[in-house]
Structure formats: C-alpha cells, structure tokens
Design an enzyme around this catalytic site. Structure first.
Site, mmCIF file in Angstrom:
data_model
loop_
_atom_site.group_PDB
_atom_site.id
_atom_site.type_symbol
_atom_site.label_atom_id
_atom_site.label_comp_id
_atom_site.label_asym_id
_atom_site.label_seq_id
_atom_site.Cartn_x
_atom_site.Cartn_y
_atom_site.Cartn_z
ATOM 1 N N ASP A 142 30.161 -27.218 28.766
ATOM 2 C CA ASP A 142 31.136 -26.491 29.550
ATOM 3 C C ASP A 142 31.671 -25.244 28.773
ATOM 4 O O ASP A 142 31.977 -24.228 29.413
ATOM 5 C CB ASP A 142 32.573 -27.259 29.877
ATOM 6 N N ASP B 22 35.557 -1.477 19.668
ATOM 7 C CA ASP B 22 34.912 -1.839 20.955
ATOM 8 C C ASP B 22 33.558 -1.298 21.168
ATOM 9 O O ASP B 22 33.664 -0.063 21.616
ATOM 10 C CB ASP B 22 35.848 -2.063 22.092
ATOM 11 N N GLY C 66 36.429 -1.936 32.511
ATOM 12 C CA GLY C 66 37.634 -2.171 31.580
ATOM 13 C C GLY C 66 37.417 -1.493 30.148
ATOM 14 O O GLY C 66 38.401 -1.368 29.224
ATOM 15 N N HIS C 67 36.019 -1.229 30.108
ATOM 16 C CA HIS C 67 35.722 -0.555 28.538
ATOM 17 C C HIS C 67 35.336 0.732 28.616
ATOM 18 O O HIS C 67 34.900 1.369 29.595
ATOM 19 C CB HIS C 67 34.484 -1.639 28.134
HETATM 20 ZN ZN LIG Z 1 36.316 -8.583 25.435
HETATM 21 ZN ZN LIG Z 2 38.780 -7.705 27.609
#
Ligand SMILES: [Zn+2]
Ligand SMILES: [Zn+2]
Length: 556
Positions: A48, A193, A366-367
């Site tokens: 899972d 990121d 969102g990036h």
């Molecule tokens: Zn992330």
């Molecule tokens: Zn995130």
C-alpha cells in the site's frame, strides 16, 4: 570533539519521484526535513505504501533533534508516522501541515505520544546547533514554507516545493524579500525543487484556471462533477466561490476530500458561505443544474470516490447523460492508464469530460518552471548548490541552470542521489561517505506490516502459505462470468484441508463479481484488485494464512 562539518544526507526523493526526506548533520546534531511516501506502482502488487529506509536515523537516534516539515503533501509527510514510530522526535510545521499529520498519527494511534509544534512563516526555532527560520512560499497546497537553516558554518536554504505565483488566490505572496536578504548576507548551500525544470518560462498562476472553471459553470446544463486533489485548497476555494456565484450547491465526496475540507475550514483557510453545502446523499434528488460535486481520486486509484463514480458504484452519485466531469489535476506519470480508463467510463455514461492540457487550462502546476528556479538561484546566490526533488535528468538540468552563477560566487554544484552524501567544511565541499538507503514497502498501511523487500515478502508468503490463483472467465460480450471461477492453489493447505475453504472461496469471488457494476467488470485492473482484497480477507479469516493471491481474468 564533534567534527566541524555540515553533512547533507538525502534519504529519499533525489533521483526518484516522491518520498522526499533529507537529513542535515553537524557534529552531534541531526535534523530531518520532510518524511514523504511514494505510492507503489503496479509491480508492487499488494503493497500500500512505500517509505524511505530510515535506518541511518535509527542508528543515530540519540542525535536526532526533530522533524521539520515544509508542507502537507503526501510525498513530504506520508512517512511521518513510520519514521516517528522508529525514532520518536518532536515535529515542526505550519498549522495546516500539522493538522494533516495529526490525522495520520491518529490513524496509527500515535497522536498522544507525539510532540507537535506549530510554527508560522517568520518564526525561528532552535534544534541543537541549528537555527531554523520559516519562509512563506507559494505552492499548490496552502501554508507551504521554505527553510533558512543557520548552521555553525553558514546558512543552508531548503526551498521545499514551490512556484513563484505572482497572483496567489489568497493574496499571500511568496516571501522573496527574506530569501533575498539571506542571499545578500551570504548563503552556504541551496537545496532547491527541480520538479518542473524541464518547462521553459514561468508556471501559470493558480488564478489561470479560473476562466476554464467559470466556463464549466456557465456551460454545463446539468450536474457538474469536478475531481481535484483534496489538498489543493486554493483550487477548492475557487470552485466554492464559483458555485456560490452561479447558484449551485456543493457536495464533497471521498474520505480525503471530506477530512481535508473540514481541516481547512476549521483553520480559516477555506471559506464556505452559509447554506452552500449539500449532503452527499441529496445529490441525486436536487435539481441537476443546481449542484456541483467535488470528488477526490484524480489519479484513477481503484478504490477512490471518483473511480467508483466512474463505474457507477458510488452510493450517492451516478453520472447521467449530459453531465459534465472535469479532472482538475495533473496526470501523474505512471497513472495514465488508470486515469484514461476512468475517463472512458465517464464518457461511456454520456458525460462531457474535460481534462488534460486545454486552453485556458483546467489545471496548473504547483511547481516553478525554469525561470522561477533561476529567479530563486539568483536571489539566493549560494556558494554550493544541490538540486533536489527530481529524477537524475531533472537535477542535472537544474544544475546547468545554475552555471552562470559561477560569476556570482557559486563554487560548485553537486548532483546527489539518495544514499550519496555531501560534506561541507571550511576547506570546501565534497561527496562524503554513502549511507544505507532504499525503499520500505508497507502492507495495509499499518506500522507492524513493514516488508523489507517486495521479493522477499512474496517469497515469504509463498514459502509459508503458498499461492492461490483464482481464474475467472468473463464473456467478452456480456461482461458476465458464466461459470464459477476455478481456484488453483499450491503449497497453501493439503487437498483435504483446503477443499472446503476453496469451495467457499469460489462463492466469495462470485459475490464480488455479482456486486460489481458492468463497468467495473469491464475493467480488469479494478476487478483484480477487488477480488484480491475480498479473497485475502476471507482466507485470512478462515485459515489465518496469507497466501499470495493472484487473480487471473480471461476474456472468452
Ligand atoms: Zn513534493
Ligand atoms: Zn508539494
């Protein structure tokens, strides 16, 4: 004497998608940034959850000072209960992030014993020799922060996930000022990121979805069904506001949708006008042109609300001809098949389905794209740079993006993969001793069902309890199974012992088939999962054994 070097120890999320977690160590102090999980793919049948291997932290447990969370996405908090059960430590995060963590801890009955500390952007905490300031960033989930971590040899900035949204829906701007101030004073290390480094230019503002969403409200003649991530509170707010404006009542469907909206509402992050909410059970009796259902399960997860709605197996909602279904989410690589299958089901029921890249968009990322990543690099101007959150190709591209900074103080960029470490001291930076890392697979989401290795688990089940192979023949035209299923087993129980159980098991499979809708029966992925789950429950109840169960569906 503690060694005077800063060690960067990625535990997950570098060189792979998901399960982000990273440790920083200086002398006898260790802090952990995020503890994310990864959803397993099809090859890990029956598992899972996948989490990082935290054995490095377990080995150094007395030195671990705390877990600091950047935001509440699963790939950043999903493994928190598993980490905390192995290495108890205080947890720091914003109110919304902690509320989501609390829910998970509650599920594992760990809430009582866990120390949770709420922080706000601008706050500063001390953990061992580390001093951490929280900096507000914009991302697809509310209350996201970057971290400015002051260490004895300099400042490290960890961006968390971000985009630079110039017009966020809540008007809460990315705190670029604080980032720039740190840059001006000098930053030793930037961890940033890399998710969208492949995209040139800028990611569109969350507000860019407003025209398409509004178009849905204007043009849909009947029921409107919108599926999005339950954590996308900005998106939910836009839908709720439009519903209010266009006179539609809102029903939330799906477990995660219900709990997340409740948390966001309680914290004042999601405002819902009075009398706008509709109980899910009233969806089919209200006038179709006066309702919108907001449903979780955008990725075609077999047991999610949206998947059930698509195959007409949801208690409260049936799609009818003329309804509109919109998927307001990204198609996560690897999930395409399941998602398109779900879309096909909706289309077959006569719905107009809106999804994917359209103009104006029904979803924005969102990036941050390349220019936003470059902006952050330019503001922070670090001495050393380590791209994080991405596969190798993305981190390599992000490294290239920083090259021009060699004229602005950048000494070196390191592409690390999970297991590789970096050490920085007054002499410079270099790759250090590797640490043991890996994936830990967890069965049924419970803490004591950790399976070290999927192959080992399968072998263990095989050696202890054998395997059970239900073979189901489904008529291609009718979608029905015309004969009872055959069940073959090996190494499970002796013939005499198992005869009764297997006979009964055939009935269990028949019942699963009968209780499924025609669409479900046409969907092998869903049926295999349902049959496996029902048989597993039945066999373990009857025999306390857990054989490997592999349903085989044949079209005849
Ligand atoms: Zn992330
Ligand atoms: Zn995130």
């Amino acid at each position: 004497m503690p060694e005077s070097k800063l060690q960067v120890i990625p535990l997950g999320g570098l060189g792979e998608f998901g399960m982000n977690s990273l440790a920083l160590r200086y002398g006898d102090d260790i802090i952990v940034i995020d503890a994310g999980m990864m959803f397993p793919d099809a090859e890990l049948l029956g598992v899972d959850i996948v989490t990082p291997d935290f054995s490095y932290l377990e080995k150094n447990a007395p030195l671990v000072r705390g877990l600091v969370l950047t935001h509440g996405h699963e790939d950043h908090i999903g493994a928190a209960p598993f980490l905390l059960s192995q290495v108890p430590m205080p947890v720091y995060g914003t109110a919304f992030t902690l509320a989501l963590v609390e829910r998970r801890l509650e599920e594992h009955e760990m809430l009582e014993e866990t120390e949770l500390h709420k922080v706000k952007p601008g706050d500063r905490i001390e953990l061992g020799c580390f001093s951490i300031e929280f900096i507000h960033v914009t991302h697809s989930i509310v209350s996201s922060v970057a971290l400015a971590i002051t260490t004895p040899i300099g400042v490290a900035i960890h961006t968390g996930d971000f985009k630079v949204d110039p017009t966020p829906t809540d008007n809460n701007l990315f705190d670029l000022h604080t980032l720039a101030e740190y840059g001006k004073r000098g930053v030793l290390l930037l961890l940033s990121d890399s998710t969208n480094v492949d995209r040139p230019g800028y990611t569109e503002s969350e507000r860019a979805v407003a025209p398409r969403l509004e178009d849905l409200f204007v043009r849909s003649p009947r029921r409107l069904v919108i599926s999005c991530f339950s954590s996308s509170v900005h998106r939910l707010q836009q839908i709720v506001d439009l519903a209010d404006e266009y006179g539609r009542k809102v029903a939330f469907l799906g477990r995660s949708m219900l709990t997340t909206t409740e948390i966001a509402h309680d914290l004042g992050l999601l405002s819902i006008p009075n009398n706008l909410l509709l109980r899910p059970q009233d969806l089919m009796t209200a006038a179709p042109s006066k309702v919108v259902a907001i449903v979780s399960g955008t990725q075609g997860e077999p047991m999610s609300a949206m998947s059930r709605v698509a195959v007409d197996n949801h208690k409260h909602l049936s799609i009818e001809p003329g309804d509109t279904v919109a998927l307001s989410a990204r198609i996560i690589p690897g999930n395409e098949k399941a998602i398109y299958r779900m879309i096909n089901h909706c289309a077959r029921r006569g719905a107009d389905v809106v999804y994917g890249s359209m103009n104006p968009p029904v979803h924005v990322s969102g990036h941050g794209s390349a220019e936003e990543l470059r902006l952050v690099l330019n503001l922070v101007r670090p001495r050393y740079f380590v791209p994080i959150h991405g596969e190798y190709r993305q981190m390599a591209k992000h490294a290239q993006l920083a090259q021009h900074l060699s004229h602005a103080g950048l000494k070196d960029t390191f592409i690390l993969e999970s297991g590789e470490t970096l050490e920085i001291d007054c002499e410079g930076a270099r790759k250090g001793e590797p640490v043991p890392v890996g994936r830990v697979c967890i069965d049924s989401g419970s803490l004591d069902e950790v399976v070290e290795d999927i192959v080992i688990r399968d072998r263990r089940h095989l050696s202890e309890d054998g395997f059970v192979l239900p073979i189901i023949a489904i008529n291609r035209r009718t979608g029905r199974s015309e004969t009872p299923p055959e069940i073959v087993s090996r190494g499970f129980m002796s013939m005499e012992e198992s005869a009764g159980v297997l006979q009964e098991a055939r009935q269990v499979v028949m019942k699963t088939l009968d209780s499924s809708t025609a669409e479900e029966r046409g969907d092998w992925g869903v049926m295999q999962e349902k049959i496996r789950a029902d048989l597993k429950r039945y066999i373990s109840k009857q025999t306390s054994r857990r054989p490997l169960i592999m349903p085989v569906i044949l079209e005849v």
